[in-house]
Motif scaffolding. Structure first.
Motif, PDB file in Angstrom:
ATOM      1  N   GLY A 130       0.832  -1.201   0.000  1.00 48.32           N
ATOM      2  CA  GLY A 130       0.000   0.000   0.000  1.00 48.32           C
ATOM      3  C   GLY A 130       0.862   1.245   0.000  1.00 48.32           C
ATOM      4  N   ILE A 131       0.418   2.275  -0.681  1.00 45.66           N
ATOM      5  CA  ILE A 131       1.091   3.572  -0.683  1.00 45.66           C
ATOM      6  C   ILE A 131       0.087   4.620  -0.242  1.00 45.66           C
ATOM      7  N   ARG A 132       0.431   5.330   0.804  1.00 43.61           N
ATOM      8  CA  ARG A 132      -0.460   6.368   1.336  1.00 43.61           C
ATOM      9  C   ARG A 132       0.217   7.727   1.232  1.00 43.61           C
ATOM     10  N   GLN A 133      -0.595   8.730   0.949  1.00 43.93           N
ATOM     11  CA  GLN A 133      -0.106  10.098   0.873  1.00 43.93           C
ATOM     12  C   GLN A 133      -1.074  11.049   1.563  1.00 43.93           C
ATOM     13  N   THR A 134      -0.532  11.931   2.379  1.00 41.49           N
ATOM     14  CA  THR A 134      -1.329  13.028   2.884  1.00 41.49           C
ATOM     15  C   THR A 134      -1.294  14.160   1.847  1.00 41.49           C
ATOM     16  N   VAL A 135      -2.054  15.204   2.096  1.00 39.16           N
ATOM     17  CA  VAL A 135      -2.059  16.350   1.171  1.00 39.16           C
ATOM     18  C   VAL A 135      -0.661  16.950   1.071  1.00 39.16           C
ATOM     19  N   PHE A 136       0.021  17.072   2.216  1.00 41.06           N
ATOM     20  CA  PHE A 136       1.354  17.670   2.213  1.00 41.06           C
ATOM     21  C   PHE A 136       2.367  16.755   1.521  1.00 41.06           C
ATOM     22  N   GLN A 137       2.197  15.437   1.679  1.00 37.92           N
ATOM     23  CA  GLN A 137       3.095  14.511   1.003  1.00 37.92           C
ATOM     24  C   GLN A 137       2.916  14.570  -0.509  1.00 37.92           C
ATOM     25  N   GLN A 138       1.688  14.783  -0.967  1.00 38.82           N
ATOM     26  CA  GLN A 138       1.455  14.914  -2.408  1.00 38.82           C
ATOM     27  C   GLN A 138       2.184  16.123  -2.968  1.00 38.82           C
ATOM     28  N   ILE A 139       2.218  17.191  -2.202  1.00 39.94           N
ATOM     29  CA  ILE A 139       2.913  18.407  -2.648  1.00 39.94           C
ATOM     30  C   ILE A 139       4.417  18.158  -2.731  1.00 39.94           C
ATOM     31  N   ASN A 140       4.945  17.415  -1.738  1.00 39.31           N
ATOM     32  CA  ASN A 140       6.394  17.211  -1.657  1.00 39.31           C
ATOM     33  C   ASN A 140       6.876  15.946  -2.355  1.00 39.31           C
ATOM     34  N   GLY A 141       5.966  15.170  -2.919  1.00 36.55           N
ATOM     35  CA  GLY A 141       6.366  13.965  -3.637  1.00 36.55           C
ATOM     36  C   GLY A 141       6.829  12.840  -2.736  1.00 36.55           C
TER      37      GLY A 141
END
Length: 248
Positions: free
Chosen positions: A196-207
């Motif tokens: 599984g790969i999870r991303q928060t909103v801030f992680q999406q911005i920072n890759g």
């Protein structure tokens, strides 16, 4: 109880089978087929981390599943000697991380103790104004709570510098932490049953992202490596035969 339970602990084996014996009054002996081991877990706390010692557990159906019994393979040993001691059954140490957290991802490892520490003394002052009779008691609890928070902060920083993923032949090696424990998990790639790969909103911005890996076993637990570069996580999934390019 643990002294009695694991008194005279011995483990012998090769790449095919293991023989484990332990116990003082109630002697137990286990025969385990090495191919049926789901994964091995080299566990450490912060003190063991700095002393270079490790306890080795295994995940295998029927072993350590009884109440108050731990799936121990090596109660304690030197981390640098793991390869010599357990190399015959495919357990080794010393492999460096091929994929590790991004340098700017340190906050994800320490934000909980930092925010809790920042809130403690303002909460004490606020409570003291409303209930002045217990202000000394709340101050005492505020000071005492700083000790475990410093411990969690040290664990978080250590986990940031040591977490990661590497591959060796057909095996995957995961280094991560859970609570105050550090784990180095060695498993066959084919034993990874879910990713599984999870991303928060801030992680999406920072890759960045958090990679979750489930290994086939009786337990429902999973292992997490935080603040990985998204492209690294996708590459890890590819190496495990999970092609998720179309999702990102």
């Amino acid at each position: 109880m643990n002294i009695f339970r694991y008194f005279g602990f011995t483990a012998h084996g090769d790449e095919y089978r293991l023989k484990i014996s332990c116990g003082l009054f109630n002697r137990r002996e286990y025969r385990i087929t090495s191919a049926h081991i789901n994964y091995t877990d080299l566990r450490q706390n912060l003190i063991m981390k700095f002393l270079g010692t490790v306890a080795v557990n295994i995940s295998c159906a029927g072993y350590g599943s009884a109440k108050n019994h731990l799936p121990v393979l090596l109660p304690v040993g030197k981390e640098k000697n793991i390869g010599k001691t357990l190399g015959k059954i495919g357990i080794f140490g010393g492999a460096s991380n091929e994929f590790r957290p991004q340098k700017n991802g340190w906050w994800q490892y320490i934000w909980k103790p930092v925010i809790t520490a920042v809130m403690i003394f303002p909460l004490h002052i606020f409570t003291g104004k409303i209930f002045p009779d217990i202000s000394e008691l709340t101050f005492f609890f505020s000071v005492m709570s700083a000790v475990p928070l410093l411990w969690f902060l040290a664990v978080g920083f250590t986990s940031f510098f040591t977490s990661g993923v590497s591959f060796c032949d057909s095996k995957i090696i995961l280094r991560c932490s859970n609570g105050t424990d550090f784990h180095t998990v060695v498993a066959e790639r084919s034993h990874i049953v879910k990713v599984g790969i999870r991303q928060t909103v801030f992680q999406q911005i920072n890759g960045k992202c958090t990679l979750l890996l489930w290994i086939g076993s009786e337990e429902r637990s999973h292992f997490r490596i935080k603040s990985l570069k998204l492209s690294d996580a996708v590459e890890i999934c590819k190496m495990l035969d999970y092609n998720i390019n179309e999702c990102f």
